[in-house]
Structures are given as C-alpha cells and as structure tokens.
Design a protein around this motif. Structure first.
Motif, PDB file in Angstrom:
ATOM      1  N   LEU D 177      43.694  40.452  43.405  1.00 28.63           N
ATOM      2  CA  LEU D 177      42.696  41.143  44.211  1.00 28.63           C
ATOM      3  C   LEU D 177      41.290  40.699  43.829  1.00 28.63           C
ATOM      4  O   LEU D 177      40.436  40.441  44.683  1.00 28.63           O
ATOM      5  CB  LEU D 177      42.840  42.649  43.975  1.00 28.63           C
ATOM      6  CG  LEU D 177      42.355  43.563  45.070  1.00 28.63           C
ATOM      7  CD1 LEU D 177      43.235  43.425  46.293  1.00 28.63           C
ATOM      8  CD2 LEU D 177      42.379  45.005  44.583  1.00 28.63           C
ATOM      9  N   ARG D 178      41.053  40.593  42.512  1.00 30.87           N
ATOM     10  CA  ARG D 178      39.686  40.312  42.061  1.00 30.87           C
ATOM     11  C   ARG D 178      39.357  38.836  42.077  1.00 30.87           C
ATOM     12  O   ARG D 178      38.184  38.461  42.131  1.00 30.87           O
ATOM     13  CB  ARG D 178      39.497  40.837  40.619  1.00 30.87           C
ATOM     14  CG  ARG D 178      39.467  42.341  40.507  1.00 30.87           C
ATOM     15  CD  ARG D 178      39.324  42.770  39.056  1.00 30.87           C
ATOM     16  NE  ARG D 178      37.965  42.636  38.559  1.00 30.87           N
ATOM     17  CZ  ARG D 178      37.628  42.775  37.281  1.00 30.87           C
ATOM     18  NH1 ARG D 178      38.562  43.017  36.377  1.00 30.87           N
ATOM     19  NH2 ARG D 178      36.373  42.645  36.896  1.00 30.87           N
ATOM     20  N   VAL D 179      40.386  37.995  41.959  1.00 29.85           N
ATOM     21  CA  VAL D 179      40.099  36.571  41.805  1.00 29.85           C
ATOM     22  C   VAL D 179      40.673  35.723  42.937  1.00 29.85           C
ATOM     23  O   VAL D 179      39.946  35.027  43.647  1.00 29.85           O
ATOM     24  CB  VAL D 179      40.626  36.065  40.445  1.00 29.85           C
ATOM     25  CG1 VAL D 179      40.462  34.567  40.340  1.00 29.85           C
ATOM     26  CG2 VAL D 179      39.885  36.760  39.321  1.00 29.85           C
ATOM     27  N   THR D 180      41.989  35.812  43.135  1.00 29.31           N
ATOM     28  CA  THR D 180      42.606  34.890  44.082  1.00 29.31           C
ATOM     29  C   THR D 180      42.122  35.143  45.512  1.00 29.31           C
ATOM     30  O   THR D 180      41.784  34.199  46.227  1.00 29.31           O
ATOM     31  CB  THR D 180      44.132  34.997  44.012  1.00 29.31           C
ATOM     32  OG1 THR D 180      44.506  35.005  42.636  1.00 29.31           O
ATOM     33  CG2 THR D 180      44.779  33.821  44.687  1.00 29.31           C
ATOM     34  N   LEU D 181      42.086  36.398  45.917  1.00 32.90           N
ATOM     35  CA  LEU D 181      41.656  36.677  47.286  1.00 32.90           C
ATOM     36  C   LEU D 181      40.231  36.189  47.542  1.00 32.90           C
ATOM     37  O   LEU D 181      39.984  35.505  48.531  1.00 32.90           O
ATOM     38  CB  LEU D 181      41.817  38.171  47.608  1.00 32.90           C
ATOM     39  CG  LEU D 181      43.267  38.619  47.828  1.00 32.90           C
ATOM     40  CD1 LEU D 181      43.308  40.071  48.263  1.00 32.90           C
ATOM     41  CD2 LEU D 181      43.963  37.752  48.874  1.00 32.90           C
TER      42      LEU D 181
END
Ligand SMILES: Nc1ncnc2c1ncn2[C@@H]1O[C@H](COP(=O)(O)OP(=O)(O)OP(=O)(O)O)[C@@H](O)[C@H]1O
Ligand SMILES: Nc1ncnc2c1ncn2[C@@H]1O[C@H](COP(=O)(O)OP(=O)(O)OP(=O)(O)O)[C@@H](O)[C@H]1O
Ligand code: MOO
Ligand SMILES: [Mg+2]
Ligand SMILES: [Mg+2]
Lengths: 279, 257, 295, 257, 295
Positions: D177-181
């Motif tokens: 949620l915090r990085v990949t998206l």
C-alpha cells in the motif's frame, strides 16, 4: 460480383438471412448484405446519413415515413404482415395454464399478480408500443376495464422492460413467463404461443380505422410536449432508396419480395400477406 | 516469498482471491446451465467466416495500432504541459464516446456523403461495409486503449536506462526500442492484451461502420436474433477459444521476462 | 599519452565551470555532493552543459564510454549482452567475451544482472563502457564496492587497455590509493577545478587547505607562517623529533591512532603498538618529515 | 531533453504525432459538420438522470473494482505457474466475451429464474433493471480491464522496494500500500482511466441486464431510436464533458508524481 | 557492549554457514561476490536462511535496521519521509529531522531521492535504517562512495548513536580503514566465517593467507617455516635491515611503491622519495618489523 445492402427490421433476421436473401442471390446472382436492427433506429440512421443501404424493409408505416420525409425514397410497398401473439416460456410455472387457455383465459393469467411479463421500451421500439396497443385492444374486446394499465403498469415499467435482443432469450430461459410479440419472430424462435383475435392482434388493415384507432399511446417528447400515437397495422414495407449504389438491383429486390417467389418464402416463415396500399 | 508462510492471513488472502475469481467465472456457468443443445450445435459457414474476419482484421489492426500508438504513447509518457494534456484528451475522446456515437461520427466523416469518404472512394477505397472499413473501425476502437495503457507502462520505466543506451551509441528511437520497450514489457503486454480484446470485441462502432464483413460480435448478434439464445453459446465458446490464446501468451511472456 | 582538454560550464544542478586536462588515467576528487557525477554526465551529454569537447552534441554522437555511479546494467539483458551492447560488428559477442575474460567474469556471461553481486555488476558495467569508449572513458566511482584485490586487478586491466588503445580515462573516485597511483589528479570544489596536474605534483603541493583535505591529508597545520599537510601515517615516532603530548589514543588494526597536541594538533597513525603504552598525557617525540607545504 | 534538438528528425516526429492525433480527433469534427441544431438542443430530464446514474454508478463500481481488483492484480503480477495462468484466463474471459453474450449469461445466472437470482431476490436484492443490477453489470464490464492493466503496472515495480519496506516494519499488505502502489502510480492511473472508460461506456452488458436505470449509453441509444441522429449530439458532447475530467486528472496526477 | 550471536545457514545463492558474534561495531570483510550481501539479506529476512537469531521470522518482525547495498530510497517520498518511514509516533517527523541533522543533511529534507548525489542518498538510507533498528543494524557498504571526511563524520555519528542506544552494528565493507577501526572483524570466505574477533586480535594474527589478504596485507611471505604478512606501508627503509634488490618502482602521491626481491618478493610503500633514486637493480635495506605472524 454485384451486391446490395438491405437494412431490415431486426425481427426479420432469420427470414432474411436464411430465406429471402439466399433466394434472391440464387435468382439474380446479386449478393445481399443484410443489416438487422430496430426499424426506428435504422430509419433514423438512414435519414441521418450514417447508413446507406440500397433497400429498407421496416415494420409498420412509421419508420418508412421517417425515411420518406428525409427525401431518400418515394414509395414503400407492403410486402408482408404479421400479427401480435402471446408467447410464453415452456419453463414457466404458468405454462400448463397457457397451454390449456381458450378465448379470454389468457387475460386472467395475465392479471395473476405472480406473473412476470416482458416487453421492450415503447419509446424506442415499435414492438414495445404494439404490446401496449394490443393490451388496450384486448381490454376493449374482452370488456375488462383498464386491463392494459393493470397488466403493464406504467408505460416505462422497469420491471417489464428489457432490450430487444434479450427479450426472447429471457423467455427461452424462463426468466419471464410471457410476452406479446410478432408472430413471425416467435415462430422462427420456435416458442409456444397463443393466437389473438383480429381485433387485438393488429394485423388486419381493414380494422385500422374502426378498431385499432381506439388504442393510443401518449409519449413525452424531448422538448416537454406530448405526442399521441395510434397504431397502424403490422405491415412490412419494402422501399428502394434513391441513393442506392445500384438502383436497378434495388428495384429488383423490392420486386422480388412482392413477387410470388418472395411471398412463398414469407409464408414459409410464418408471415402473412402484404396487405394494404403502398405509401 | 512463501517461506515465511504465516498460515492464517494467507488462508484469508487465498479465500479472498478465490472469491473474486469465482465471481468473475460465474457467468461462464450460464453456458452450461440451461439445457444447451451442444450436440447439434455446429457452426455455420458464416460463423467460421466471422471468426476468420475477426482474427485477420484484429491482427492487422494490432499491427497498425502498434506502429501508430507506440510513438504517441512515448510522447504522452515523457512530456508534460498543456499540449500533452490536450493530446491526452484527444486520445481519450474516441474511447469515452459511446461506441454507437463513435460509429455514427465515423460514418459521418468517412461515409460516402462526406468529402473525406468521397476522396477515399475516388481512390477506390470504400469505407463503409468493406474490409477497409472493418479495419478502420477496429483501429478507432482499440488504438486509444493501447495508447493509454502503453503510456502508463512506458512512464513507469526510469529514463536512466534510455539515456545510458544513448551514451552507448543508440539514437533515441533505437534506445527506446532496445531498452525502454523491453523494460516496459509487462505493462506493454497488458496494453496489447487490452487492445486485442477491444479490437475483437468491438460491436458498437462496427455495427454502424462495418456490418460487413461480419466479425464475431456482429455474427453473434445476428445469430441471437435469428436463432435465439441457446444456439449462440457454441459460438461464444469458440469465440473465447480463439481469442484467449493471444492475451494468455502475452501474459506468459510478460511473466517470463 | 593521449590527452583531452576539458572546459565545461554547467548551469544546474550545481553551477560549475570545470577547466582541466585529462591525460592517461585521471582521477576526479571532490566531496560528496560537489558535482562529480554531474560533470561526468554533462560530458556524456546527459546533462545540459556547454563547452569543449562535444558541447551540445547528442549523447549517442559522443565517442565516450560512460560508467554511471549506479551501474545501471540493462535488467533484461544477460551479462554478455550488456557487455556487447555498444558493439555492432558480427564478432561482437566474441569481443564482449574477451572483455569479460579480462575481468575474470567469463563464468557469469549468461547471468542476468539481478543475479550478480554489487561488485560483479560494477565490473560488467565497466566492460560495457569500455566497449564503446573510443576517445574518452568517463568512470563514476569505478572502484567503489570492490575489495582491494579485485580493485587492483580491475584498475590494472583498465589502465592496460586504456594505455594500449591510447584512450584517456576520467574517473571520479573517493579512494586515495587510486588517486595516488593515477597519472593525473583533478580536484573539484566550489563549482570549479581548484587544482589539477600530475598526481605527484598535486599530492606534493596541494594548492589550498581544501585541496589537501580532498587529497586525504589528515593533518593540516600552520608552521612558520606557511600551511603544511601530512598524512597520519607519514608522521613518525622519532627520538630526535619535536615534543608532543598524547591527548587520545585508539587501537586500529595492528596499529594505533593518536591525537597529539597542543600545537599543532596532529593525528598520527603508528603501524604497531599497544594503547597502554601511550596513556593520555604521555610525552612523545614526532618527526614531521612526511609533511608537504601547501601552495 | 529538448536541448539537443536535432531539428530535422524532431520535425518528422512532430509531424507523425500530429497525424496520429488528427486521425483520432477526426470523428469529433463530425459533431460540428452536418447542421446540428445546437440551439434547440437541450437535454431532457431523462438525459440528466442518465448522466447522474452513470456517474454515480460508475464511481461506486470503481470503488468496488479497486477493492476487489487490486489484490487480484498483485497475485497475477507476483506469481507464476499454471494456477496463475488459469486465474488470468478467468479474468480475461468476461472481457473477451462479446458484451452481448456476457449480458445474456449474466441475466441467466443472476436473473430471477436462476437459483442465485432467487437467493438474492429473497434478500430483497433484485438483479434485473435495478441500480444493483446496473452496478453489477458495470463491475463485470470494467473489473477485468482494471485487473489486467493493474497487473502490468504492478509487475513493472521491482520487488526490492516492497521488501525493504518490510525490513522497516511494514507487513506485506502495508508495504504494498505504501510503496508498491505509489510506485506503480503511472500504470495504475492508466488502469483506472481504462476501467472508468469501460465502466461509463459499457453498453452491451447494461443493455441486457440493466436497461433501467438508464445510464448514458443506453439513454443515447434510446434517443437515437427515438429522435434521430442530430438530436443526440448534444448528449454526446455532455457525455464527453462529464467523463473526461476523471481520466485527464488521473493522467495529470500520474505525470506530476 | 551489547552483542548478538549469529549462526545462519544459507542454501542459496551461495551455500553458506556463518557463525560469529556481532559486538559493538563489527565489520564483515570478504571478496566481491563471496556472499556478504546475501548474509545480510538473510539476517534481514529477505533471503531464505535458517538459524539464530530470528530464523524463519518475517522481515517486518525483525528488530533490525537494514541499509541495502543499492540504497533503494523510496523514489516517491521526500528525504524526510524516507527517513521517517519506519517511525510511527506523532513526533516521527521531528525524530527524522533530528537524524538528518546529525548527518548534516537537514537542508535536503524536502528533496526527492533523484535530486541527491550518490553519497547523499547513501546517508539518507543510513538514517532511515537507523530509525528502525532496535536490536541490530545491518549495513551493506555504508562507506562506499563517501569521501574520507564525510565517511569519518558519518561513521563517528553512527558509532556514537549505536553506542548510546547499545545497538550492535554489522557492516559489510571493503574499506580497511573502517575495518581497522572497528570493534570486531569477521572474515567471510568459502561459504563460512574463517576468522572473527576483536579487530586488534584479527589484524595482528590473521588465521590464514586468505584472511591476511582480506585484511589488506599486501605482502604474505614465508620466513623461518612460518607465514608472515605485512602492509606495504609498514615495511621501512632501515640501515640495519635486510638487503633487497629493487625490481620495479612507481610514484604514488608523494611517495613511492617499490617491488623488491628476490626472497621474499615484497611490495613496499615509502611515504616520500623520487623514483630516480631507486633504479631497478639498486640495493636497499628494509626492516620487516611491521610484519605479523599468521595463524
Ligand atoms: N535533480 C536535482 N535537483 C536538485 N539538486 C540536485 C539534483 N541532482 C543533483 N543535485 C545536487 O547537485 C549536487 C551534485 O550532485 P552530484 O551527483 O553531481 O554529486 P557528486 O559529486 O557525484 O556526489 P557523490 O560523491 O555523493 O556521488 C548535489 O549536492 C545534489 O544534491
Ligand atoms: N539470483 C542469483 N542467482 C545466482 N547467483 C546469484 C544470485 N544472486 C547473487 N548470486 C551470486 O551469489 C554470490 C554472492 O552474492 P552477494 O551479492 O552476496 O556478494 P557480495 O559478497 O555482497 O559481493 P559484493 O562485494 O560484490 O557486493 C555472487 O557470486 C553472485 O554472483
Ligand atoms: O426490431 Mo423491430 O423494428 O420492432 O422488428
Ligand atoms: Mg556521484
Ligand atoms: Mg554486496
């Protein structure tokens, strides 16, 4: 090598694709490209210039008049007719009652609160209007006050209105119990049906003034005005368009439909004679 | 992954995924539900012709779309500013237009009544109800989808690699071909899948512009009207069988890369 | 030895005017963030910059080999294909293999970049740059992340090829060993080259305090009105030397690191010894013969 | 870029881009061509209602699609093997099916005659010609598009960042949620654009499953049949005006990121 | 000084069994490609590996701070947000700002990672790791790409924080200066820790030739039946020393690098001198007092 394009009322699909068009090609060597669609939509597409067929075969006078008003054709020849029948689903829980129904029995089944009826959008599809006309005429014929209103509800009743291509499909699948529809289409889909009396089925031009005009439908126009329409008999017209790529072949096609070979094919597919006058 | 398997949350995740997949697969069950007559259900010559038309037209359209769309996708991915916004709006519009409306507008512009249509007609290219019209409609239907998806894929590739390829002697276009496109591979394969799906599935535009030669969706429409519901299910199945391999293969390639 | 005159002006990200000569193996020293990478990128045509050589030319038209600081191997190509990227002739793969061989990387030829260690990737990127560099090699920290032995082997191989082909090399580095053994040294600070010349000349006469710091001198002090610089390891215990007092001591490796004072305050590295022998406050005698005079 | 302007090839490139853009913009000219009566062309109450239906239903559908589709896209992007292929095939199928066929199958499965339809009906949720049916049809139409496009976008993000976020204390879902998206942002924004377009433009499925409440495409279709061509152009324009902002804004955000 | 016992077995990409103690600032030395990064990743939970501590635990549940070799700053977050990534409390940004301040990076807080130089990025990544590390810091080449002054400042700051908080640090490095000043040294070769212990103990008695090479000894030679190692800089010209003949000479910085022989063949670094004074063939006398005995 030659070919013509024919736009026709969607309900005529099987007749055209399997009956008339191959026969015409066999007789003249001219290939036929058919486009089947709602007749009113076709009329508007043609008059708007989005479609340029050589021949137009609509059902009822309305669409023919739209095309003529646009100055694209002079004459519409009646080539066949059909009648409204009651088609029901073989999977319906009412199927046995329909099968046994005689005379006015079907009106009682239609008034059963559990029945699921289907029809098409009367603002967009002629068939949808004819269902309402036929219900009104049945009310008059069988002397059942406000029969149409009780059965159909509002003109645009979401519980009953489906898009045309899915209506008979739903009937086959048993999602709706019954509908009123063109006999020609019902026959070609091999659904069980009940014939309706002439005073109700809208097929007889002779009854146009005296009986059918009693039915009417008031639709809201885009600009807020209302418009009242009366049914004309369920006659199929053929019109050769002025801007045809091959006017001779177009005329030939119209003549073929009106001629004996064409009429025989119409008959074979469950259509009636092309009654009434040319417009 | 996998080796730090935390059993509970993984079971939950698997259940969720299964639910979504079953939701998506559910309509297929309809194919087998209501007594379809699979035995007698052979395809007509017209059905086969429509399959050939769709596959051939689709493949040709994809070629054109790749050639026209890729440079445009690069432009949209690598630039900013109001002109790019305008360009993107132009790409989005044919896609956002209801397909029926797009079909109507195409017939207005390319139809025999319009100057452009007449000009093409004079060159012997009729753009209504011909293979050329089929191709045109398919391109209009699928090109924007490809451009938008490819734009996203390309924008995700850092420019560094492209620049480095240039220091190694590649002009920009060659660097993009040798480096950026392969690096955008996974996104591009999705873009191609979506464009392929759109190209083969297009109905609204084709209905108006190229009812002939009939592709699979139009044939299906005709069959539904002529034969009723049960009769068309075999065509639907064949339709799926012939169109699925391309995107599946693209997905496989993307994952292998 | 071939050489190239460089005169470049950069407007951004650091405003810079760099004017010096690259001859043989030239190292570029400068503190972190001073603009070494920016200068190399400008020379490679990747950052806007004006000047000679090749000012304004597109990167693909510059006859250079560029090793970026972040390696940037093409992830979709094998080690061999990466190395051969810039080679065009049919025998390109053979040539690439020869380059990898020279670096001892031949067994890795079929690997993908994500299957390499950091140092292996760096060397592959070096081979790739070398395959393209025709007139100048621009190497951004070629030895960072390499152990001493690998570093020496790599730099020897590089120097050898560069000398054979007569290609000058400009290498940004933080490694004083590398800088000390280079042919030329250029010092970058405050947006300009503050000193450049043969390594020996630069090391033995740093132009300023900043230059001396960049060259790794641990001690910079005033004596007799002049500034001097000395490596911590060049200052010796000497029974005849000057007196100093130990302020702090720390064991390093086999040796000791002493902070002595009071004037000048010196950092001294002794190759041997135990901390206990140099308690804070103890007096020692140091000779400053290893010091060089600045300016 | 830009500063090593090599005039000739850049002019060629610009000309090519202009050509493609003009090709795409051409159909729009049809809107202004043939004497459309713009003065009297006001929208009816039904037209406005259809716009509201489409926007509201579209927005709701997008929410569901995001929630259902993102985990599935992650699964497809981050795993290999035959089960993933099967899952991908399942996602592709509703998309590849001609919309008409999908609509019919949905009506078979969710219709009042089917067990599932009956079960929903018993819960008071009728899945034909109701807002719920509209939503259902829209989800079926747009979910696969989103999943395939998002799968591509996510697959392009190296797993390294996600792993690093985990060493910093984020469980997998949170790291994603915090990085990949965010890192897949540009591709995801394209995926959302495409899904939005598909959701709002869907005609075939909706026509069958949810003729009511009419969304914009169905309304357009009704208007064409009812009133003829010229009369619907104002609705087309309004349609474009209300649907364009979302993907344009997504594109802008993607480029700003 | 807090310490952690490590005993890890890795099946891939290099088969490894590493068994040693991390106490205070511990450096991990090993040749390029030997598996340093792999070991750190396994300890961080990113590679399959069994053992203590935390064997089999998910990465997010390990109380570590990990600095990856490739920095891997989150490109979509600012420097400040990167630093604060692992911090949860409301005052997280304040804490992150304090960390950046300590590294002299406060002015860069608002920048994006792609607006940093290589060395700046490395330090930000270090701050980010430190913000999460509770029980162990795993640093993959923390000093690579940093100039000497920045390196020293950074490592001092790091050592200070680690000592205050009592967190042991395991740092893979190629920098002998860093290793020499560490509390502990562990040497990785051939899939195992071949030697580990306090820096002084390891440097003054390398266990084997390989260990000596890893510790940066330039000379390893036999004498009196035993193996000895000596840094090139630790061998001195000494009028009382043994006779050697100069074989080759090269100027480096202010000094000279001599290859002398015949037995043993030695590399010698002199802090001063001119190459002309040591023509090949000349005889010199060297004292080997700087040599340590292996084993
Ligand atoms: N896009 C950018 N925007 C603003 N500043 C930038 C940008 N890119 C680099 N900088 C700044 O420019 C300066 C020079 O960066 P450069 O990478 O050239 O330094 P360097 O000398 O290579 O440092 P290092 O030794 O750490 O790699 C740095 O201070 C950096 O913060
Ligand atoms: N995915 C992989 N597949 C195969 N081999 C790999 C893979 N990843 C790493 N290796 C190999 O494993 C070995 C150890 O790699 P690692 O990155 O741990 O080395 P290292 O000690 O950190 O080296 P360096 O100092 O160069 O960073 C290397 O020889 C590398 O080639
Ligand atoms: O589609 Mo029609 O025109 O009602 O037969
Ligand atoms: Mg740099
Ligand atoms: Mg490593």
């Amino acid at each position: 090598g030659e070919s013509i394009t024919v736009a026709y009322a969607g309900s005529m699909g099987r007749l055209m694709d399997q009956g008339l068009n191959p026969a015409f090609t066999a007789a003249t060597g001219t290939a036929v490209h058919g486009i089947g669609h709602g007749a009113v939509a076709l009329a508007h597409l043609i008059s708007g210039g989005a479609m340029k067929p050589d021949v137009f075969v609509p059902v009822s006078a309305g669409p023919a008049k739209i095309v003529r008003a646009a100055g694209l054709a002079d004459k519409a020849v009646p080539v066949a007719s059909t009648s409204m029948v009651l088609a029901y689903s073989p999977f319906s829980k009412f199927a046995t009652r329909f099968k046994a129904a005689k005379g006015a029995d079907w009106t009682k089944i239609f008034l059963d609160p559990a029945i699921r009826l289907g029809r098409t959008d009367p603002t967009a599809d002629p068939q949808g209007r004819y269902v309402l006309f036929a219900l009104q005429l049945a009310g008059i014929y069988y002397k059942i006050p406000s029969f149409a209103a009780k059965v159909a509800g509002a003109v645009l009743n979401p519980a009953q209105i489906f898009a045309e291509p899915s209506l008979l499909a739903r009937l086959e699948a048993g999602q709706i119990d019954a509908t009123l529809g063109y006999k020609s289409a019902v026959v070609s889909q091999q659904l069980p049906f009940i014939e309706l009396p002439d005073a109700v089925n809208l097929s007889n031009p002779a009854l146009a003034k005296s009986v059918y005009d009693q039915a009417s439908l008031t639709l809201k126009e885009k600009n807020g005005q209302t418009r009242t329409i009366h049914p004309s008999p369920l006659v199929f017209y053929a019109m050769a368009l002025k801007a045809a790529s091959d006017p001779k072949a177009a005329a030939e096609y119209v003549a073929f439909l009106a001629g004996s070979d064409g009429q025989a094919i119409f008959k074979r597919y469950g259509y009636g004679l092309g009654l009434g006058r040319a417009i | 992954m996998g080796w730090d398997w935390a059993a509970r949350s993984d079971v939950l995740r698997a259940a969720f995924l299964l639910f979504v997949l079953m939701f998506l697969a559910l309509p297929l069950s309809g194919l087998f539900a209501s007594g379809v007559a699979w035995q007698g259900a052979w395809l007509s010559a017209q059905d086969w012709a429509s399959i050939a038309t769709s596959l051939l037209g689709g493949a040709l359209a994809m070629l054109v779309i790749l050639l026209l769309g890729t440079p445009l996708a690069f432009y949209l991915a690598r630039h900013r500013g109001r002109w790019v916004m305008l360009a993107e709006a132009i790409v989005l519009m044919p896609m956002l237009m209801p397909t029926l409306a797009l079909g109507i507008l195409l017939s207005v512009v390319y139809g025999p009544a319009a100057p452009l249509g007449r000009a093409f007609g004079a060159l012997g290219v009729v753009l209504t109800n011909t293979p050329a019209a089929f191709l045109l409609a398919t391109i209009y239907a699928a090109l924007p989808t490809y451009v938008i998806a490819a734009r996203g894929a390309i924008a995700q590739v850092p420019e560094d690699y492209e620049e480095l390829a240039r220091t190694l002697g590649d002009p920009l276009w060659k660097a993009r071909l040798r480096v950026t496109l392969p690096l955008a591979g996974r996104g591009l394969s999705a873009a191609l899948s979506l464009a392929w799906v759109r190209a083969l599935g297009e109905f609204g535009v084709i209905l108006i512009v190229a009812y002939y030669p009939a592709g699979m969706p139009v044939q299906l429409w005709t069959d539904v009207q002529d034969l009723g519901l049960q009769a068309v299910f075999p065509l639907v199945v064949v339709f799926l069988l012939v169109t699925l391999p391309v995107p599946l293969w693209l997905g496989l390639k993307a994952r292998a890369a | 030895m071939n050489s190239i005159e460089i005169d470049y002006t950069l407007p951004a990200p650091v405003c810079m005017r760099a004017c010096f000569t690259v001859r043989g193996f030239t190292t570029l020293l400068g503190r972190s963030g001073v603009g070494k990478t920016s200068l190399l990128r400008a020379l490679a045509g990747l950052l806007p910059g004006q000047g000679t050589p090749w000012g304004g030319l597109a990167p693909e038209r510059r006859p250079i080999g560029y090793l970026p600081q972040h390696t940037l191997l093409f992830p979709h190509l094998s080690v061999l294909e990466n190395t051969a990227y810039a080679l065009r002739r049919p025998e390109r793969l053979t040539q690439a293999r020869a380059l990898l061989d020279g670096l001892g990387l031949a067994p890795l030829a079929a690997r993908r970049p994500d299957e390499l260690s950091g140092g292996q990737a760096k060397r592959v990127a070096l081979a790739r740059a070398l395959a393209h560099g025709a007139k100048l090699l621009l190497l951004d920290e070629p030895s960072a992340g390499l152990d001493t032995m690998t570093r020496d082997a790599t730099l020897d191989w590089l120097a050898n090829i560069a000398a054979t082909r007569g290609i000058p090399v400009l290498a940004a580095t933080h490694d004083h060993d590398v800088a000390a053994r280079a042919d030329q040294v250029a010092l970058l600070a405050e947006g300009r080259i503050i000193q450049h010349g043969p390594a020996r000349a630069v090391f033995s006469a740093p132009a300023s305090r900043v230059a001396a710091e960049l060259l790794g001198y641990d001690n910079i002090f005033e004596r007799g009105g002049a500034l001097w610089a000395a490596h911590a390891g060049a200052i010796r215990l000497d029974p005849a030397g000057a007196y100093f007092r130990v302020r702090a001591v720390r064991e390093t490796g086999t040796g000791l690191r002493l902070i002595c004072g009071p004037d000048p305050c010196l950092t001294v590295e002794l190759p041997q010894g135990r901390a206990a022998d140099y308690p804070p406050g103890a007096q020692i005698r140091l000779s400053l013969t290893g010091a060089v005079r600045l300016g």
